[in-house]
Design a protein around this motif. Structure first.
Motif, mmCIF file in Angstrom:
data_model
loop_
_atom_site.group_PDB
_atom_site.id
_atom_site.type_symbol
_atom_site.label_atom_id
_atom_site.label_comp_id
_atom_site.label_asym_id
_atom_site.label_seq_id
_atom_site.Cartn_x
_atom_site.Cartn_y
_atom_site.Cartn_z
ATOM 1 N N ARG A 9 0.821 -1.223 0.000
ATOM 2 C CA ARG A 9 0.000 0.000 0.000
ATOM 3 C C ARG A 9 0.846 1.262 0.000
ATOM 4 N NH1 ARG A 9 -3.198 0.859 5.669
ATOM 5 N NH2 ARG A 9 -1.453 0.597 7.063
ATOM 6 N N GLU A 10 2.052 1.221 0.564
ATOM 7 C CA GLU A 10 2.943 2.384 0.530
ATOM 8 C C GLU A 10 3.277 2.762 -0.911
ATOM 9 O OE1 GLU A 10 3.357 0.439 4.469
ATOM 10 O OE2 GLU A 10 3.432 -0.317 2.426
ATOM 11 N N THR A 11 3.477 1.757 -1.743
ATOM 12 C CA THR A 11 3.804 2.000 -3.154
ATOM 13 C C THR A 11 2.630 2.664 -3.862
ATOM 14 O OG1 THR A 11 5.297 0.114 -3.196
ATOM 15 C CG2 THR A 11 4.450 0.869 -5.317
ATOM 16 N N VAL A 12 1.438 2.164 -3.631
ATOM 17 C CA VAL A 12 0.231 2.731 -4.261
ATOM 18 C C VAL A 12 -0.011 4.138 -3.734
ATOM 19 C CG1 VAL A 12 -2.264 2.461 -4.540
ATOM 20 C CG2 VAL A 12 -0.762 0.455 -4.688
ATOM 21 N N LEU A 105 -7.650 -0.426 -2.704
ATOM 22 C CA LEU A 105 -7.880 1.011 -2.716
ATOM 23 C C LEU A 105 -9.363 1.265 -2.909
ATOM 24 C CD1 LEU A 105 -5.865 3.745 -4.478
ATOM 25 C CD2 LEU A 105 -8.313 3.589 -4.906
ATOM 26 N N SER A 106 -9.933 2.095 -2.053
ATOM 27 C CA SER A 106 -11.324 2.539 -2.199
ATOM 28 C C SER A 106 -11.305 4.030 -2.484
ATOM 29 C CB SER A 106 -12.121 2.282 -0.918
ATOM 30 O OG SER A 106 -12.176 0.914 -0.641
ATOM 31 N N LEU A 107 -12.056 4.434 -3.498
ATOM 32 C CA LEU A 107 -12.098 5.840 -3.886
ATOM 33 C C LEU A 107 -13.542 6.309 -3.893
ATOM 34 C CD1 LEU A 107 -10.094 7.657 -6.563
ATOM 35 C CD2 LEU A 107 -12.575 7.858 -6.627
ATOM 36 N N GLN A 108 -13.773 7.437 -3.248
ATOM 37 C CA GLN A 108 -15.089 8.066 -3.254
ATOM 38 C C GLN A 108 -14.913 9.493 -3.748
ATOM 39 O OE1 GLN A 108 -16.842 8.847 0.594
ATOM 40 N NE2 GLN A 108 -18.895 8.668 -0.237
ATOM 41 N N HIS A 109 -15.710 9.877 -4.742
ATOM 42 C CA HIS A 109 -15.652 11.243 -5.267
ATOM 43 C C HIS A 109 -17.032 11.861 -5.092
ATOM 44 C CE1 HIS A 109 -14.188 14.090 -8.721
ATOM 45 N NE2 HIS A 109 -14.795 14.740 -7.742
ATOM 46 N N SER A 132 -4.869 2.177 -14.842
ATOM 47 C CA SER A 132 -3.612 2.694 -15.373
ATOM 48 C C SER A 132 -2.534 2.733 -14.290
ATOM 49 C CB SER A 132 -3.834 4.097 -15.948
ATOM 50 O OG SER A 132 -2.640 4.653 -16.413
ATOM 51 N N LEU A 133 -2.924 3.047 -13.056
ATOM 52 C CA LEU A 133 -1.973 3.040 -11.944
ATOM 53 C C LEU A 133 -1.387 1.642 -11.769
ATOM 54 C CD1 LEU A 133 -0.523 4.128 -9.466
ATOM 55 C CD2 LEU A 133 -2.667 3.888 -8.188
#
Length: 143
Positions: A9-12, A105-109, A132-133
């Motif tokens: 997770r540090e890399t991400v 990874l969880s993303l909320q926009h 892409s990441l």
């Protein structure tokens, strides 16, 4: 939305705060026909970012302010395009938790109601960027 990565997770997390890396996975030819003009950021709470790309002869400056940075698990920031949608109510929250063999990874926009017509397009954009990441980190051998 969520995405599972076969990386620490540090890399991400760090890929979100390094302008050299952001320019490889968030913008440019891997995602759409555009050229990167400038990638700049201040990786601190209260710091700002400015990611300028050129599409079809027009510059688009993606801007925001970092609201929370808790390495390597949490990143929150405002998000907009200078001159078009610089609404501080548009907020992105990224949470990263360790998993066996990598991280999730969880993303909320959250976007203002007046931008509701862009919800699907926004989700598609983030989905492409998160994939892409993963490809970018794989090319760099970060597993």
């Amino acid at each position: 939305m969520t995405h599972i990565y076969p990386f620490q997770r540090e890399t991400v997390f760090n890929a979100w705060l390094d302008p050299g890396k952001v320019g490889k996975w968030m913008f440019g030819p891997p995602l759409r026909e555009e050229t990167i003009v400038r990638m700049g950021l201040e990786a601190r709470v209260g710091g700002h970012f400015s990611f300028v790309v050129n599409r079809e002869g027009k510059d688009f400056d993606h801007v925001g302010e970092y609201l929370e940075i808790e390495s390597p698990q949490l990143l929150a920031f405002t998000w907009g395009i200078k001159g078009m949608s610089e609404d501080p109510e548009s907020r992105v929250r990224v949470e990263i938790v360790p998993t066996t063999g990598g991280c999730e990874l969880s993303l909320q926009h959250q976007i203002p109601a007046e931008w509701a017509e862009f919800v699907n397009r926004t989700k598609e954009g983030w989905t492409k960027m998160l994939a892409s990441l993963e490809k970018t980190l794989a090319r760099e051998g970060k597993a």
